[in-house]
Design an enzyme around this catalytic site. Structure first.
Site, PDB file in Angstrom:
ATOM      1  N   PHE A 279       0.784  -1.205  -0.121  1.00  0.00           N
ATOM      2  CA  PHE A 279      -0.160   0.231  -0.254  1.00  0.00           C
ATOM      3  C   PHE A 279       1.141   0.874   0.342  1.00  0.00           C
ATOM      4  O   PHE A 279       1.918   1.070   0.322  1.00  0.00           O
ATOM      5  CB  PHE A 279      -1.031   0.500   1.212  1.00  0.00           C
ATOM      6  CG  PHE A 279      -2.441  -0.358   0.878  1.00  0.00           C
ATOM      7  CD1 PHE A 279      -2.513  -1.140   0.212  1.00  0.00           C
ATOM      8  CD2 PHE A 279      -3.153   0.581   1.719  1.00  0.00           C
ATOM      9  CE1 PHE A 279      -4.464  -1.508   0.183  1.00  0.00           C
ATOM     10  CE2 PHE A 279      -4.728   0.530   1.320  1.00  0.00           C
ATOM     11  CZ  PHE A 279      -5.209  -0.688   0.935  1.00  0.00           C
TER      12      PHE A 279
ATOM     13  N   GLN B 144      -8.550  13.671   4.598  1.00  0.00           N
ATOM     14  CA  GLN B 144      -8.010  13.199   3.252  1.00  0.00           C
ATOM     15  C   GLN B 144      -8.721  13.017   2.385  1.00  0.00           C
ATOM     16  O   GLN B 144     -10.166  12.357   2.299  1.00  0.00           O
ATOM     17  CB  GLN B 144      -7.755  11.469   4.080  1.00  0.00           C
ATOM     18  CG  GLN B 144      -6.842  11.012   2.711  1.00  0.00           C
ATOM     19  CD  GLN B 144      -6.327   9.333   3.177  1.00  0.00           C
ATOM     20  OE1 GLN B 144      -7.134   8.601   3.651  1.00  0.00           O
ATOM     21  NE2 GLN B 144      -5.103   9.734   3.669  1.00  0.00           N
TER      22      GLN B 144
ATOM     23  N   HIS C 119      -9.534  10.502  -1.181  1.00  0.00           N
ATOM     24  CA  HIS C 119      -8.535   9.610  -1.390  1.00  0.00           C
ATOM     25  C   HIS C 119      -8.266   9.422  -2.699  1.00  0.00           C
ATOM     26  O   HIS C 119      -9.396  10.754  -4.057  1.00  0.00           O
ATOM     27  CB  HIS C 119      -9.215   8.356  -1.241  1.00  0.00           C
ATOM     28  CG  HIS C 119      -9.167   7.552  -1.624  1.00  0.00           C
ATOM     29  ND1 HIS C 119      -8.353   6.916  -2.824  1.00  0.00           N
ATOM     30  CD2 HIS C 119      -8.443   6.315  -1.038  1.00  0.00           C
ATOM     31  CE1 HIS C 119      -8.211   5.579  -2.638  1.00  0.00           C
ATOM     32  NE2 HIS C 119      -8.161   5.239  -1.499  1.00  0.00           N
TER      33      HIS C 119
ATOM     34  N   LEU D  67     -15.079   4.773  -3.907  1.00  0.00           N
ATOM     35  CA  LEU D  67     -14.519   4.566  -3.596  1.00  0.00           C
ATOM     36  C   LEU D  67     -13.536   3.541  -4.344  1.00  0.00           C
ATOM     37  O   LEU D  67     -14.029   2.472  -4.983  1.00  0.00           O
ATOM     38  CB  LEU D  67     -14.141   3.928  -2.008  1.00  0.00           C
ATOM     39  CG  LEU D  67     -12.183   3.869  -1.222  1.00  0.00           C
ATOM     40  CD1 LEU D  67     -11.327   4.522  -1.933  1.00  0.00           C
ATOM     41  CD2 LEU D  67     -12.142   3.375  -0.608  1.00  0.00           C
TER      42      LEU D  67
ATOM     43  N   GLU E 187      -6.386   1.922  -2.915  1.00  0.00           N
ATOM     44  CA  GLU E 187      -5.040   2.084  -3.048  1.00  0.00           C
ATOM     45  C   GLU E 187      -4.457   0.630  -3.419  1.00  0.00           C
ATOM     46  O   GLU E 187      -3.289   0.763  -3.903  1.00  0.00           O
ATOM     47  CB  GLU E 187      -5.055   2.347  -1.189  1.00  0.00           C
ATOM     48  CG  GLU E 187      -3.571   3.219  -2.058  1.00  0.00           C
ATOM     49  CD  GLU E 187      -2.414   3.654  -0.601  1.00  0.00           C
ATOM     50  OE1 GLU E 187      -4.234   5.002  -0.442  1.00  0.00           O
ATOM     51  OE2 GLU E 187      -2.102   3.458   0.228  1.00  0.00           O
TER      52      GLU E 187
ATOM     53  N   ARG F 111      -1.583   9.774   0.191  1.00  0.00           N
ATOM     54  CA  ARG F 111      -2.318  10.307  -0.257  1.00  0.00           C
ATOM     55  C   ARG F 111      -2.437  11.574  -0.822  1.00  0.00           C
ATOM     56  O   ARG F 111      -3.362  11.869  -1.574  1.00  0.00           O
ATOM     57  CB  ARG F 111      -3.732   9.489   0.795  1.00  0.00           C
ATOM     58  CG  ARG F 111      -3.516   7.762   0.352  1.00  0.00           C
ATOM     59  CD  ARG F 111      -5.309   7.336   1.630  1.00  0.00           C
ATOM     60  NE  ARG F 111      -5.302   5.590   0.977  1.00  0.00           N
ATOM     61  CZ  ARG F 111      -5.862   4.873   1.768  1.00  0.00           C
ATOM     62  NH1 ARG F 111      -6.927   6.162   2.730  1.00  0.00           N
ATOM     63  NH2 ARG F 111      -6.176   4.222   1.185  1.00  0.00           N
TER      64      ARG F 111
ATOM     65  N   HIS G 189     -12.419  11.467   2.049  1.00  0.00           N
ATOM     66  CA  HIS G 189     -12.421  10.449   2.031  1.00  0.00           C
ATOM     67  C   HIS G 189     -12.484   9.599   3.770  1.00  0.00           C
ATOM     68  O   HIS G 189     -12.989   8.991   3.868  1.00  0.00           O
ATOM     69  CB  HIS G 189     -11.647   9.694   1.499  1.00  0.00           C
ATOM     70  CG  HIS G 189     -11.396   8.100   1.535  1.00  0.00           C
ATOM     71  ND1 HIS G 189     -12.038   7.028   1.868  1.00  0.00           N
ATOM     72  CD2 HIS G 189     -10.116   6.952   2.171  1.00  0.00           C
ATOM     73  CE1 HIS G 189     -11.914   6.131   2.028  1.00  0.00           C
ATOM     74  NE2 HIS G 189     -10.734   6.077   2.801  1.00  0.00           N
TER      75      HIS G 189
ATOM     76  N   ARG H  23      -3.752  10.305   7.086  1.00  0.00           N
ATOM     77  CA  ARG H  23      -3.534   9.296   7.001  1.00  0.00           C
ATOM     78  C   ARG H  23      -2.874   7.835   6.099  1.00  0.00           C
ATOM     79  O   ARG H  23      -3.379   7.934   5.167  1.00  0.00           O
ATOM     80  CB  ARG H  23      -4.850   8.119   7.574  1.00  0.00           C
ATOM     81  CG  ARG H  23      -5.436   6.980   7.993  1.00  0.00           C
ATOM     82  CD  ARG H  23      -7.098   6.432   8.124  1.00  0.00           C
ATOM     83  NE  ARG H  23      -7.247   6.661   7.571  1.00  0.00           N
ATOM     84  CZ  ARG H  23      -7.676   5.584   6.281  1.00  0.00           C
ATOM     85  NH1 ARG H  23      -7.290   4.674   5.810  1.00  0.00           N
ATOM     86  NH2 ARG H  23      -8.825   5.747   5.666  1.00  0.00           N
TER      87      ARG H  23
END
Lengths: 594, 248
Positions: A126, A248, A250, A260, A263, A294, A361, A405
């Site tokens: 990730f 955040q 995304h 979504l 990732e 991100r 997100h 995050r």
């Protein structure tokens, strides 16, 4: 309509009350159900409809499966760096070191993790993950159940709560906190959505596990139910919120729909391209490219679009290319994405790229808590525990995510701190902890908002005001922010505040009245939006997800700290970041590049 | 009727106001682009805030908005109106066979009770290792097509056997989960689980009508899982017969 007061509503009494039936709430309740304390989970939806269900890619944790030499300290380093150094290092240390235990527990409970050939849990790469403190290349640390990890996790937790006999108040909606004259929290006012019955849910410990509030923005990956109810209740009761400017975006929400796209797509080898077919992340993050943090990827995408290299007729989105991975990999590793993409983008990723755009997100901020989930207030410059009030998961800011995050850290946050909160409450109540009862006036005060709404005979329409609020936040507090625009946004919010206080509930019926719920949710959204706007305007630097184009640099001298929003004065003060982990040396702030 | 007008016929019932349920007709301008049934409901609710329905994720993973759309159960949020429109008309009704609380909202108590009955949790009383229990990818593959259920109830409420015996026949959703735990190599209560299912109603009221398969919004196949359970039950029986035979 009836005016509710302390003498015409019933009281239901519990030891512990958990508001929210998502991952953190049900992990806390599981701990408490086993303890024999009288516990109830209050959830506005049946628990498996909570937003945790939408998490896709996985739960990041150094379980040493993909790499037997992996180390939770490397995970900690990545998380501290990802947070742009305003995550609390004692909390991050706890998250990363306790993580493996919490993940193995989930497996023992039955979570159907994907597997490697040797039978161990499958882990995928990730963004923002490294080996050896950033020196050893890309790590693969995100434990996954295909691309439906949140679904698998949430159902597993619900199933185990059924096993332990947890008491659920499903489709009950919490309205406001009840607090006594000592400023201690003694429970909440709530109503049954199904029948409209109003009750005072009294408890020694009240846990806000109500998730995020992505619905303050017009474009979000969040479920319709993500309206920040717990945080808003705490704000209305006068308790602070921390790091609210940190939202955040995304990188890959489906263009137009907002859903979504994990990732994990980029973890499995997918990448982003602009209208020229260029893999542009090579320019912005030469080392890790599409697997940078991100915030970095989202900003790069917006810059591509602003500079005219966006895709589509209006050059207003980016393509996520996956077709080169082949049908077998996509069907085995990313089946849910293929499904979502066909449904919402009308594109089959096996053949064509998915149109994506950065989309709101995750809320890094929230009710500030310590590692035990205890909420605190700030009195004369020191943290002061609020007896009876707890928070966990996205609703809380224990601060493990700081200014940004890392992917896969939210599911870990849920289980680690849901569990920690449950364990602490259990010990605390068994050793005589608790709060003093509230009196009649305290309960009546908490019923005010509901009574006002129920008696409204004119005013504004919820749906319209909600759109105004979401558009305002989208326009002035998005991926890039600028002082003069935010000032405009703040002025607009002033006007919206008046409307939010004067909503007209036309339908006064009791049975499954979703209009009543939506009106209260809008008021909750507003509290969160206002805190966000004021905190974002105050922080005049760029850090993590908070990008000011009028203050493009990180300013450690002035802003290596949390922002603490006080809802009573509507002002922001600074609070120190913790740099005192217990087992390892603190990671000092360095320039953050990927 | 002009082709740019949609006619929505919706089942309406508010227990505080209506003695009986009724169908209310709404007319709405056909949106420029194809939208989902859930989006259509949002538009209608802006006109008439008294309309009630459940929704949460709006992307087909939470299972809140199962309803009967032009005669077929499905999730409103992933059903494009173009796929169900008949002569510019859509009829929306609550899931069949369960008591209606209001409008499109049904009381799912009975559905959840059947789910709980199958003990929907892993049972393994051996001491857990410090790490995870191992499971080969092949064994893990056996859970695919089972664990993805979102409990939307589209299948069970389309099943005539469930309509007839909602208290005794477990219904396709619960049976899919029953098989999810029977198929899990980590679960050690296979015999006990089979015994719980061996009465004439729990499983055997399934007559292979297959409505469950045709409506499942996740593309799952409860009928196949029920077949697997029946096979396991038969094998189980055979073993019992063999034991009896040996005694003769």
């Amino acid at each position: 309509m009836t005016n509710y007061n302390s003498s015409n509503i019933k009281t239901l009494e519990f030891d512990a009350l958990i508001i929210g039936g998502g991952g953190s709430g049900m992990r806390a309740s599981l701990e408490l159900a086993k303890s024999g304390l009288k516990t109830a989970v209050v959830s506005k939806v049946f628990p498996t409809r909570s937003h945790t269900v939408s998490a896709q890619g996985g739960i990041t944790c150094a379980i040493q499966s993909a790499d037997p030499n992996d180390d939770w300290r490397w995970h900690m380093y990545d998380t501290v760096k990802g947070a742009d150094y305003i995550g609390d290092q004692d909390a991050i240390e706890y998250l990363c070191s306790e993580g493996p235990k919490a993940v193995f527990e989930l497996e023992h409970m039955g979570l159907p993790f994907s597997r490697f050939e040797n039978g161990r849990i499958y882990q995928r790469p990730f963004g923002g993950q490294s080996k050896d403190y950033g020196k050893g290349g890309q790590a693969a640390r995100t434990c996954a159940a295909a691309d439906r990890t949140g679904h698998a996790l949430l159902h597993t937790l619900y199933q185990n709560n059924v096993k332990e006999g947890t008491n659920f108040l499903n489709e009950w909606f919490a309205v406001d906190i009840v607090k006594n004259d000592q400023n201690e929290v003694t429970g909440v006012i709530a109503f049954s959505i199904e029948y409209g019955e109003v009750a005072y849910l009294k408890a020694q410990s009240t846990v806000m596990a109500t998730g995020g509030a992505g619905r303050i923005y017009a474009s979000t990956t969040n479920a319709l139910i993500n309206t920040g109810d717990g945080l808003a209740m705490a704000l209305r009761a006068g308790y602070p919120a921390q790091d609210m400017e940190m939202w955040q975006f995304h990188p890959t929400g489906i263009y137009g729909a907002g859903s979504l796209v994990t990732e994990g797509c980029r973890g499995e080898g997918g990448y982003l391209i602009n209208k020229d077919g260029e893999r542009f992340m090579e320019r912005y993050a030469p080392n890790v490219k599409d697997l940078a943090g991100r915030d970095v990827v989202a900003r790069s995408m917006v810059l591509e679009i602003l500079e005219g290299r966006g895709c589509g007729e209006n050059n207003d989105h980016i393509y996520l290319k996956l077709d080169h991975l082949g049908a077998d990999v996509l069907n085995a590793k990313l089946p849910g994405i293929c499904e979502l993409s066909r449904t919402f983008a009308h594109v089959d990723p096996i053949y064509e790229p998915i149109p994506v755009v950065p989309t709101c997100h995750y809320m890094m901020g929230g009710t500030p808590t310590n590692i035990n989930g205890q909420a605190f207030n700030r009195i004369d410059g020191t943290d002061s525990i609020v007896p009876g009030l707890f928070a966990a998961g996205e609703a809380a800011c224990v601060s493990v995510h700081g200014a940004n995050r890392l992917g896969g850290n939210s599911l870990l946050d849920l289980v680690v701190f849901g569990r920690a909160t449950g364990m602490f409450i259990q010990e605390d109540l068994k050793s005589g902890g608790g709060v003093k009862s509230a009196d009649k006036d305290d309960i009546d005060n908490a019923l005010d908002r509901l009574n006002t709404l129920n008696n409204s005979d004119s005013g504004y329409e919820t749906a319209e005001v909600k759109k105004e609020l979401q558009q305002c936040m989208q326009n002035y507090f998005g991926v890039f922010r600028r002082g003069e625009y935010m000032k405009k946004g703040l002025d607009e919010l002033q006007e919206i505040r008046e409307k939010v206080d004067l909503l007209h509930l036309k339908d006064k019926s009791n049975a499954f009245n979703t209009s009543r719920v939506e009106a209260i949710e809008l008021q909750n959204l507003f509290e969160v939006a206002e805190a966000t706007a004021i905190a974002a305007y105050s922080r005049d630097e760029s850090r993590g997800a908070h990008a000011r184009d009028d203050f493009p640099d990180r300013d450690d001298e002035r802003w290596l700290c949390h922002s603490l929003y006080d809802p009573l004065s509507k002002t922001v003060s600074k609070r120190d970041v913790n740099f005192n982990p217990s087992e390892v040396e603190a990671f000092p702030p360095i320039v953050r590049t990927y | 009727m002009a082709t740019n007008i949609l006619e929505v016929n919706m089942y309406r019932y508010n227990p505080e106001e209506d003695k009986f349920p009724y169908i209310k007709q709404y007319q709405i301008e056909k949106p420029a682009k194809d939208i989902m049934v859930l989006d259509l409901l949002h538009l209608l609710k802006e006109q008439d805030e008294s309309i009630s329905y459940r929704r949460s994720c709006r992307e087909g993973v939470c299972g809140s908005d199962g309803m009967n759309i032009n005669g077929k159960n499905g999730l409103a949020c992933i059903t494009p109106i173009s796929s169900v429109l008949k002569k510019n008309k859509i009829e929306l009704r609550p899931l069949p066979g369960l008591p209606v609380i209001r409008d499109l909202v049904v009381d799912m108590t009975e559905f959840y009770a059947q789910y709980e009955k199958i003990k929907p949790f892993l049972q393994n009383s051996t001491t857990a290792p410090e790490q995870e229990r191992l499971q080969s990818p092949e064994d893990r593959d056996k859970l695919d097509g089972l664990y993805e259920c979102i409990l939307c109830a589209c299948c069970s409420t389309s099943c005539p056997s469930f309509w007839w015996n909602p208290d005794k026949f477990l219904g396709p959703a619960a049976l899919l989960q029953a098989y999810r735990f029977l198929a899990d190599t980590r679960d050690l209560k296979t015999n006990e689980r089979l015994e719980d299912l061996s009465d004439p109603f729990s499983v055997y009221r399934c007559h292979g009508i297959m409505n469950c398969v045709s409506v499942c919004p996740k593309g799952l196949n409860p009928n196949k899982a029920i077949g697997e359970i029946k096979t396991m039950l038969l094998k189980d029986k055979k073993e019992i017969i063999t034991t009896d035979g040996a005694m003769n």
